[in-house]
Design a protein around this motif. Structure first.
Motif: not given
Length: 250
Positions: A210-214, A181-182, A12-14
């Motif tokens: 896949e790039g997401r932050t959790i 993104p989160i 998401g752009g991050v």
């Protein structure tokens, strides 16, 4: 027409390797009938894009308070919070809901699915609220998300017809609806058996790959094989964290 299949990446752009979350000097106080209570006492931390971070600590240590502040559900008494490049502490009330809907996906211990809506309709709610997808495409995206979660066949059932694990997968699909993104998860395995809970943690690991932050609040101690890093809170302060945490202010 916009593609309604689940995106391969949720950054998401991050950009990976950059700061997804930056917290500086966060204090949160509550005025109770018994007097003032300090839930967070000067917390600093950094979380990079693509991390899967577990926030752990005893009950009352400030874990859920911190998660609510990151989500913009609550406001700090003082300090600064940046999430996906937005100064959350500075947003007006009218701006917070729209920002949250596009930036943060929320996953709860007790799922919080609306009982009178079908599973697919529950997943469509964030899209309806934020209008991130045209109305005619929202069901298709919901079905694609449910397919990714492995429960597409449950789409037109009410939540009460699903098992606990299936309801949690539906809740994760809803959290992903606007491709935030989160993801912020509050005790997401606390209402699941150990096998189903492990499956949820593996799913989170796949999403971060896949790039997401959790960021996940948990009482579970045996999560080290899934997460990138653990942050321990004690008495409203960071008592222990990985290398990229900034530490604590006095």
């Amino acid at each position: 027409m916009r593609d309604t299949t689940l995106p391969a990446s949720g950054t998401g752009g991050v950009d990976p390797g950059t700061q997804a979350i930056r917290v500086r000097g966060i204090v949160k106080e509550y005025n109770l009938s018994s007097g003032a209570f300090t839930a967070l006492a000067g917390v600093d931390l950094d979380i990079e894009a693509g991390e899967f971070v577990a926030i752990v600590g005893r009950s009352g240590s400030g874990k859920t308070t911190l998660l609510n502040l990151l989500a913009g559900i609550d406001r700090p008494t003082s300090g600064e919070i940046s999430v996906a490049g937005t100064a959350v502490h500075a947003l007006r009330e009218a701006e917070l809901a729209a920002w949250r809907g596009r930036t943060v996906g929320l996953v709860f211990q007790f799922f919080q699915l609306l009982p009178t809506l079908t599973v697919a309709e529950n997943v469509m709610i964030p899209m309806d609220f934020c209008r991130t997808f045209p109305a005619g495409e929202r069901r298709g995206r919901a079905l694609a998300l449910l397919e990714r979660m492995g429960i597409a066949e449950q789409a037109d059932k009410l939540p009460s017809a699903l098992s606990g694990g299936q309801q949690q997968r539906a809740a994760i699909a809803r959290a992903l609806a606007n491709d935030p993104p989160i993801l912020l998860a509050d005790e997401p395995t606390g209402n699941l058996d150990s096998q189903t809970g492990d499956a949820m943690l593996q799913l989170f690991t796949d999403l971060t790959a896949e790039g997401r932050t959790i960021v996940m609040v948990t009482h579970e101690r045996d999560v080290s094989r899934y997460i990138s890093r653990e942050i321990t809170l004690a008495d409203g302060r960071v008592a222990g964290a990985g290398a990229s945490a900034a530490g604590v202010t006095a």
